[in-house]
Design a protein around this motif. Structure first.
Motif, PDB file in Angstrom:
ATOM      1  N   ALA A  37      42.232 128.260  32.722  1.00 18.65           N
ATOM      2  CA  ALA A  37      41.400 127.338  33.493  1.00 18.65           C
ATOM      3  C   ALA A  37      40.368 128.149  34.257  1.00 18.65           C
ATOM      4  CB  ALA A  37      42.253 126.524  34.466  1.00 18.65           C
ATOM      5  N   LEU A  38      39.123 127.705  34.219  1.00 19.97           N
ATOM      6  CA  LEU A  38      38.045 128.361  34.947  1.00 19.97           C
ATOM      7  C   LEU A  38      37.648 127.515  36.144  1.00 19.97           C
ATOM      8  CD1 LEU A  38      35.712 129.435  31.985  1.00 19.97           C
ATOM      9  CD2 LEU A  38      37.617 130.696  33.007  1.00 19.97           C
ATOM     10  N   VAL A  39      37.711 128.113  37.313  1.00 19.95           N
ATOM     11  CA  VAL A  39      37.293 127.435  38.540  1.00 19.95           C
ATOM     12  C   VAL A  39      35.960 128.045  38.958  1.00 19.95           C
ATOM     13  CG1 VAL A  39      37.842 126.939  40.942  1.00 19.95           C
ATOM     14  CG2 VAL A  39      39.667 126.999  39.218  1.00 19.95           C
ATOM     15  N   GLY A  40      34.904 127.239  38.845  1.00 17.44           N
ATOM     16  CA  GLY A  40      33.537 127.718  39.002  1.00 17.44           C
ATOM     17  C   GLY A  40      32.910 127.796  37.626  1.00 17.44           C
ATOM     18  N   TYR A  41      31.919 126.941  37.385  1.00 23.31           N
ATOM     19  CA  TYR A  41      31.359 126.850  36.038  1.00 23.31           C
ATOM     20  C   TYR A  41      29.838 126.951  36.070  1.00 23.31           C
ATOM     21  CZ  TYR A  41      31.465 125.428  31.099  1.00 23.31           C
ATOM     22  OH  TYR A  41      31.355 125.387  29.721  1.00 23.31           O
ATOM     23  N   GLY A  42      29.374 127.964  36.819  1.00 26.03           N
ATOM     24  CA  GLY A  42      27.960 128.274  36.826  1.00 26.03           C
ATOM     25  C   GLY A  42      27.657 129.242  35.701  1.00 26.03           C
ATOM     26  N   THR A  83      37.369 123.552  32.701  1.00 25.41           N
ATOM     27  CA  THR A  83      36.247 124.149  33.429  1.00 25.41           C
ATOM     28  C   THR A  83      35.995 123.244  34.627  1.00 25.41           C
ATOM     29  OG1 THR A  83      34.678 122.992  31.980  1.00 25.41           O
ATOM     30  CG2 THR A  83      35.242 125.273  31.417  1.00 25.41           C
ATOM     31  N   ILE A  84      36.149 123.794  35.829  1.00 24.09           N
ATOM     32  CA  ILE A  84      36.171 122.988  37.052  1.00 24.09           C
ATOM     33  C   ILE A  84      35.032 123.416  37.967  1.00 24.09           C
ATOM     34  CG2 ILE A  84      37.584 122.319  39.035  1.00 24.09           C
ATOM     35  CD1 ILE A  84      40.027 123.324  37.241  1.00 24.09           C
ATOM     36  N   ASP A  85      34.254 122.446  38.442  1.00 29.90           N
ATOM     37  CA  ASP A  85      33.097 122.767  39.268  1.00 29.90           C
ATOM     38  C   ASP A  85      32.766 121.569  40.158  1.00 29.90           C
ATOM     39  OD1 ASP A  85      30.964 125.142  39.181  1.00 29.90           O
ATOM     40  OD2 ASP A  85      29.889 123.289  39.626  1.00 29.90           O
ATOM     41  N   VAL A  86      31.910 121.830  41.154  1.00 30.91           N
ATOM     42  CA  VAL A  86      31.501 120.742  42.058  1.00 30.91           C
ATOM     43  C   VAL A  86      30.230 120.047  41.586  1.00 30.91           C
ATOM     44  CG1 VAL A  86      32.602 121.822  44.052  1.00 30.91           C
ATOM     45  CG2 VAL A  86      30.198 122.310  43.574  1.00 30.91           C
ATOM     46  N   SER A  87      29.483 120.671  40.677  1.00 26.71           N
ATOM     47  CA  SER A  87      28.210 120.056  40.287  1.00 26.71           C
ATOM     48  C   SER A  87      27.828 120.225  38.820  1.00 26.71           C
ATOM     49  CB  SER A  87      27.073 120.624  41.151  1.00 26.71           C
ATOM     50  OG  SER A  87      26.957 122.028  40.980  1.00 26.71           O
ATOM     51  N   ALA A  88      28.434 121.176  38.101  1.00 25.57           N
ATOM     52  CA  ALA A  88      28.051 121.419  36.707  1.00 25.57           C
ATOM     53  C   ALA A  88      28.364 120.192  35.851  1.00 25.57           C
ATOM     54  CB  ALA A  88      28.764 122.653  36.168  1.00 25.57           C
ATOM     55  N   LYS A  89      27.341 119.604  35.267  1.00 22.17           N
ATOM     56  CA  LYS A  89      27.519 118.358  34.532  1.00 22.17           C
ATOM     57  C   LYS A  89      28.332 118.533  33.249  1.00 22.17           C
ATOM     58  CE  LYS A  89      23.322 116.217  36.337  1.00 22.17           C
ATOM     59  NZ  LYS A  89      21.989 115.632  36.023  1.00 22.17           N
ATOM     60  N   ASP A  90      28.368 119.767  32.737  1.00 21.32           N
ATOM     61  CA  ASP A  90      29.123 120.000  31.506  1.00 21.32           C
ATOM     62  C   ASP A  90      30.541 120.502  31.761  1.00 21.32           C
ATOM     63  OD1 ASP A  90      28.102 122.370  32.503  1.00 21.32           O
ATOM     64  OD2 ASP A  90      27.757 123.266  30.533  1.00 21.32           O
ATOM     65  N   ASP A 108      37.297 120.638  48.226  1.00 22.74           N
ATOM     66  CA  ASP A 108      38.587 119.981  47.980  1.00 22.74           C
ATOM     67  C   ASP A 108      39.459 120.867  47.076  1.00 22.74           C
ATOM     68  OD1 ASP A 108      40.726 118.320  47.479  1.00 22.74           O
ATOM     69  OD2 ASP A 108      39.498 116.527  47.144  1.00 22.74           O
ATOM     70  N   GLY A 109      40.171 121.810  47.695  1.00 22.91           N
ATOM     71  CA  GLY A 109      41.032 122.712  46.944  1.00 22.91           C
ATOM     72  C   GLY A 109      42.147 121.991  46.221  1.00 22.91           C
ATOM     73  N   ASN A 110      42.655 120.922  46.831  1.00 25.22           N
ATOM     74  CA  ASN A 110      43.745 120.175  46.188  1.00 25.22           C
ATOM     75  C   ASN A 110      43.290 119.542  44.877  1.00 25.22           C
ATOM     76  OD1 ASN A 110      45.693 120.731  48.150  1.00 25.22           O
ATOM     77  ND2 ASN A 110      44.994 119.042  49.446  1.00 25.22           N
ATOM     78  N   ALA A 111      42.052 119.056  44.837  1.00 24.40           N
ATOM     79  CA  ALA A 111      41.523 118.479  43.605  1.00 24.40           C
ATOM     80  C   ALA A 111      41.398 119.558  42.530  1.00 24.40           C
ATOM     81  CB  ALA A 111      40.165 117.825  43.866  1.00 24.40           C
ATOM     82  N   VAL A 112      41.021 120.761  42.945  1.00 22.91           N
ATOM     83  CA  VAL A 112      40.943 121.892  42.010  1.00 22.91           C
ATOM     84  C   VAL A 112      42.326 122.169  41.425  1.00 22.91           C
ATOM     85  CG1 VAL A 112      40.525 124.373  41.821  1.00 22.91           C
ATOM     86  CG2 VAL A 112      38.946 122.944  43.132  1.00 22.91           C
ATOM     87  N   ALA A 113      43.336 122.239  42.302  1.00 23.71           N
ATOM     88  CA  ALA A 113      44.698 122.536  41.848  1.00 23.71           C
ATOM     89  C   ALA A 113      45.222 121.452  40.911  1.00 23.71           C
ATOM     90  CB  ALA A 113      45.620 122.688  43.052  1.00 23.71           C
ATOM     91  N   GLN A 114      44.931 120.192  41.216  1.00 21.10           N
ATOM     92  CA  GLN A 114      45.381 119.094  40.359  1.00 21.10           C
ATOM     93  C   GLN A 114      44.743 119.168  38.972  1.00 21.10           C
ATOM     94  OE1 GLN A 114      47.828 116.821  40.847  1.00 21.10           O
ATOM     95  NE2 GLN A 114      48.238 118.041  42.686  1.00 21.10           N
ATOM     96  N   ALA A 115      43.465 119.548  38.931  1.00 19.64           N
ATOM     97  CA  ALA A 115      42.782 119.676  37.647  1.00 19.64           C
ATOM     98  C   ALA A 115      43.385 120.807  36.817  1.00 19.64           C
ATOM     99  CB  ALA A 115      41.291 119.917  37.873  1.00 19.64           C
ATOM    100  N   VAL A 116      43.766 121.889  37.483  1.00 19.54           N
ATOM    101  CA  VAL A 116      44.404 123.012  36.783  1.00 19.54           C
ATOM    102  C   VAL A 116      45.765 122.581  36.244  1.00 19.54           C
ATOM    103  CG1 VAL A 116      45.413 125.307  37.078  1.00 19.54           C
ATOM    104  CG2 VAL A 116      43.169 124.793  38.061  1.00 19.54           C
ATOM    105  N   LYS A 117      46.563 121.918  37.076  1.00 21.04           N
ATOM    106  CA  LYS A 117      47.893 121.462  36.645  1.00 21.04           C
ATOM    107  C   LYS A 117      47.789 120.522  35.448  1.00 21.04           C
ATOM    108  CE  LYS A 117      51.007 120.247  39.633  1.00 21.04           C
ATOM    109  NZ  LYS A 117      51.672 119.598  40.804  1.00 21.04           N
ATOM    110  N   LYS A 118      46.846 119.607  35.526  1.00 20.69           N
ATOM    111  CA  LYS A 118      46.669 118.617  34.467  1.00 20.69           C
ATOM    112  C   LYS A 118      46.287 119.269  33.131  1.00 20.69           C
ATOM    113  CE  LYS A 118      44.089 114.353  33.448  1.00 20.69           C
ATOM    114  NZ  LYS A 118      43.050 113.416  33.947  1.00 20.69           N
ATOM    115  N   SER A 119      45.588 120.397  33.200  1.00 21.37           N
ATOM    116  CA  SER A 119      45.091 121.060  31.989  1.00 21.37           C
ATOM    117  C   SER A 119      46.174 121.799  31.211  1.00 21.37           C
ATOM    118  CB  SER A 119      43.989 122.052  32.355  1.00 21.37           C
ATOM    119  OG  SER A 119      44.534 123.206  32.991  1.00 21.37           O
ATOM    120  N   GLY A 120      47.298 122.114  31.854  1.00 22.23           N
ATOM    121  CA  GLY A 120      48.338 122.895  31.212  1.00 22.23           C
ATOM    122  C   GLY A 120      48.017 124.376  31.119  1.00 22.23           C
ATOM    123  N   ALA A 121      47.120 124.838  31.983  1.00 22.82           N
ATOM    124  CA  ALA A 121      46.697 126.241  31.955  1.00 22.82           C
ATOM    125  C   ALA A 121      47.861 127.182  32.259  1.00 22.82           C
ATOM    126  CB  ALA A 121      45.585 126.468  32.975  1.00 22.82           C
TER     127      ALA A 121
END
Length: 259
Positions: free
Chosen positions: A4-9, A29-36, A45-58
């Motif tokens: 899982a990548l946190v920050g997708y610039g 690929t997790i970001d606050v603004s990258a449309k892709d 929102d760190g918790n939202a980041v963590a939830q996205a990572v958990k959901k991905s199965g990384a």
């Protein structure tokens, strides 16, 4: 490995390309603004980041976000128990806090101001050169770095590490100065200066200057690829060493622990 990548610039995209080329599966690929990005999260929102990572199965995480977001991200990611590699700079003052979090949650994080193999070899060369030149008082020493004009912090984390290595080798330098001088520098002060301009991926130079001559040691990155590939290699090694027992969970590691 599922990563899982946190920050997708720009860096996140480069890391994704390198990870895939090295045989890994980028599952988020997790970001606050990258449309892709596969997951958009609210800023801070760190918790939202963590939830996205958990959901991905990384199975591992590479964090390259922003100095304003990195601590919140790490506080949410480290307790997941996955190996986390962090390349975001600008949080040196919080390292003790993150180290404590690793210990209390049994999570593992590996951080570095620069994952480039060449830069890490450059650190060793600079430290040894500073040690050699310290015997010759006529040579003063300084550090300069340049980066693109989108970089958020100054001086760079790499420049700070280069300066630290100079001070390890040369014990007469005991204070780093980052601002412009308005008076004659003191003999114990190491000037670390920065330039932000255009599209420079990263240039770091150490000067040894005397009345007779000057020695320059320079590392010049050609692109972000060295940083990106190095971060994937770091995650590979961190995961492997945790699995083999060579490294233990619950700690904050650096590049010297992997290479």
């Amino acid at each position: 490995m599922k990563i899982a990548l946190v920050g997708y610039g720009k860096m996140g995209h480069m890391i994704e390309a390198c990870a895939k080329a090295m045989g890994h599966d980028v599952v988020a690929t997790i970001d606050v603004s990258a449309k892709d990005a596969t997951a958009l999260v609210p800023a801070g929102d760190g918790n939202a980041v963590a939830q996205a990572v958990k959901k991905s199965g990384a199975e591992g995480v590479i964090e390259f976000s922003h100095p304003t977001a990195v601590i919140g991200n790490l506080k949410a990611l480290i307790p997941l128990g996955l190996p986390v590699v962090c390349g975001t700079t600008g949080w040196a003052k919080s390292e003790d806090e993150i180290e404590g979090l690793c210990a209390s949650s049994k999570g593992t994080c590996m951080r570095s101001s620069n994952f480039s193999i060449g830069v890490n070899m450059f650190y060793k060369i600079v430290e040894e050169a500073a040690k050699i030149m310290a015997d010759y008082s006529e040579y003063d020493v300084a550090v300069w770095e340049a980066h693109h004009n989108q970089k958020a912090d100054s001086p760079s984390g790499t420049a700070l590490e280069v300066a630290r290595r100079v001070m390890i080798g040369n014990k007469t330098k005991t204070e780093m100065v980052f601002d412009a001088f308005h008076e004659k520098p003191k003999a114990n002060q190491l000037h670390v200066s920065s330039t932000r301009v255009g599209f420079v991926p990263g240039t770091h130079t150490v000067f040894f200057d005397s009345p007779a001559d000057e020695i320059e040691l320079t590392h010049r990155a050609r692109s972000r690829e060295g940083f990106a590939r190095g971060s994937v290699t770091a995650l590979e090694k961190l995961a492997a060493k945790l699995k083999s027992g060579e490294l233990a969970a619950g700690k904050l590691y650096g590049m010297k622990d992997l290479f």
